[in-house]
Design an enzyme around this catalytic site. Structure first.
Site, mmCIF file in Angstrom:
data_model
loop_
_atom_site.group_PDB
_atom_site.id
_atom_site.type_symbol
_atom_site.label_atom_id
_atom_site.label_comp_id
_atom_site.label_asym_id
_atom_site.label_seq_id
_atom_site.Cartn_x
_atom_site.Cartn_y
_atom_site.Cartn_z
ATOM 1 N N LYS A 42 0.844 -1.198 0.000
ATOM 2 C CA LYS A 42 0.000 0.000 0.000
ATOM 3 C C LYS A 42 0.868 1.233 0.000
ATOM 4 O O LYS A 42 1.595 1.486 0.951
ATOM 5 C CB LYS A 42 -0.890 0.000 1.252
ATOM 6 C CG LYS A 42 -2.336 -0.285 0.954
ATOM 7 C CD LYS A 42 -3.153 -0.441 2.204
ATOM 8 C CE LYS A 42 -3.610 0.897 2.774
ATOM 9 N NZ LYS A 42 -4.412 0.673 4.008
ATOM 10 N N ARG A 91 -14.359 7.144 17.337
ATOM 11 C CA ARG A 91 -15.147 8.312 16.936
ATOM 12 C C ARG A 91 -16.633 8.026 16.965
ATOM 13 O O ARG A 91 -17.443 8.911 17.179
ATOM 14 C CB ARG A 91 -14.781 8.731 15.498
ATOM 15 C CG ARG A 91 -13.435 9.370 15.400
ATOM 16 C CD ARG A 91 -12.935 9.368 13.986
ATOM 17 N NE ARG A 91 -12.603 8.017 13.574
ATOM 18 C CZ ARG A 91 -11.932 7.700 12.479
ATOM 19 N NH1 ARG A 91 -11.565 8.644 11.655
ATOM 20 N NH2 ARG A 91 -11.650 6.450 12.201
HETATM 21 P P1 ADP Z 1 -5.693 2.408 11.203
HETATM 22 O O1 ADP Z 1 -5.369 2.263 9.761
HETATM 23 O O2 ADP Z 1 -4.937 1.464 12.090
HETATM 24 O O3 ADP Z 1 -7.156 2.471 11.546
HETATM 25 P P2 ADP Z 1 -5.544 5.284 11.537
HETATM 26 O O4 ADP Z 1 -4.296 6.060 11.352
HETATM 27 O O5 ADP Z 1 -6.652 5.532 10.578
HETATM 28 O O6 ADP Z 1 -5.056 3.786 11.571
HETATM 29 O O7 ADP Z 1 -6.109 5.506 13.002
HETATM 30 C C1 ADP Z 1 -5.373 5.212 14.158
HETATM 31 C C2 ADP Z 1 -6.277 5.293 15.372
HETATM 32 O O8 ADP Z 1 -6.730 6.625 15.539
HETATM 33 C C3 ADP Z 1 -7.549 4.435 15.284
HETATM 34 O O9 ADP Z 1 -7.857 3.945 16.575
HETATM 35 C C4 ADP Z 1 -8.612 5.399 14.843
HETATM 36 O O10 ADP Z 1 -9.902 5.001 15.267
HETATM 37 C C5 ADP Z 1 -8.142 6.645 15.572
HETATM 38 N N1 ADP Z 1 -8.599 7.875 14.947
HETATM 39 C C6 ADP Z 1 -8.548 8.219 13.662
HETATM 40 N N2 ADP Z 1 -9.069 9.445 13.458
HETATM 41 C C7 ADP Z 1 -9.478 9.875 14.677
HETATM 42 C C8 ADP Z 1 -10.136 11.051 15.153
HETATM 43 N N3 ADP Z 1 -10.505 12.036 14.342
HETATM 44 N N4 ADP Z 1 -10.385 11.132 16.473
HETATM 45 C C9 ADP Z 1 -10.033 10.138 17.285
HETATM 46 N N5 ADP Z 1 -9.440 8.991 16.916
HETATM 47 C C10 ADP Z 1 -9.168 8.866 15.625
#
Ligand code: ADP
Length: 156
Positions: A42, A91
């Site tokens: 990816k 969220r």
């Molecule tokens: P993954 O690909 O492992 O889901 P992310 O980078 O998308 O990784 O997210 C990492 C963590 O941060 C996850 O637990 C996700 O739910 C949380 N997260 C993402 N965006 C937010 C946000 N806006 N507020 C709170 N937590 C968030």
């Protein structure tokens, strides 16, 4: 014994929502390792090494926080770090379902690991890395969703 937590994610890119989780967690642990998980197949928006560098800039000067890149199972990475806590953000109900399943799996893989979930502050609940990626892709400006230390030019 030190309370070491891993906050794993893709962080492609790191947003204000992610930063809010780290800020809520910081007083509860001795060390937080932000783990940038990557996958050779990816490509993503930002190269993993650069994600690490940008997140390091956000927390510069905070000795409790470090950023590392990892590949493979998050449970294995936590074990290698000597971490017994895994931090994740929630969220909404969809996140909750997913995080609950992950918690059940990680507990099987590494029984000493405790998952700690943080609810996002409501003002950040609509922010996601995928929305930021989409904005960048279509020429929009995602800076209001990003920590001040990260600039749009870092993605272009
Ligand atoms: P993954 O690909 O492992 O889901 P992310 O980078 O998308 O990784 O997210 C990492 C963590 O941060 C996850 O637990 C996700 O739910 C949380 N997260 C993402 N965006 C937010 C946000 N806006 N507020 C709170 N937590 C968030």
């Amino acid at each position: 014994m030190q309370r070491i937590a891993v906050f794993p994610g893709s962080f492609d890119p790191f947003t204000l929502g992610h930063k809010a989780i780290v800020e809520e967690a910081i007083d509860l642990f001795d060390r937080i390792i932000i783990g940038v998980g990557y996958n050779n197949e990816k490509r993503g928006l930002v190269a993993p090494q650069k994600r690490v560098r940008l997140i390091e800039d956000v927390f510069k000067g905070n000795e409790k926080i470090e950023v590392q890149m990892y590949r493979g199972l998050t449970a294995d990475f936590c074990r290698e770090c000597g971490a017994t806590f895994l931090l994740r953000g929630v969220r909404n109900a969809v996140d909750f379902e997913y995080e609950h399943n992950m918690q059940l799996i990680n507990e099987r893989l590494y029984p000493e690991l405790t998952t700690v979930l943080f609810f996002t502050p409501p003002r950040y609940a609509a922010i996601s890395s995928s929305i930021v990626r989409e904005l960048v892709y279509f020429g929009g400006d995602p800076t209001q969703f990003m920590p001040d230390e990260i600039k749009l030019k870092d993605y272009l």
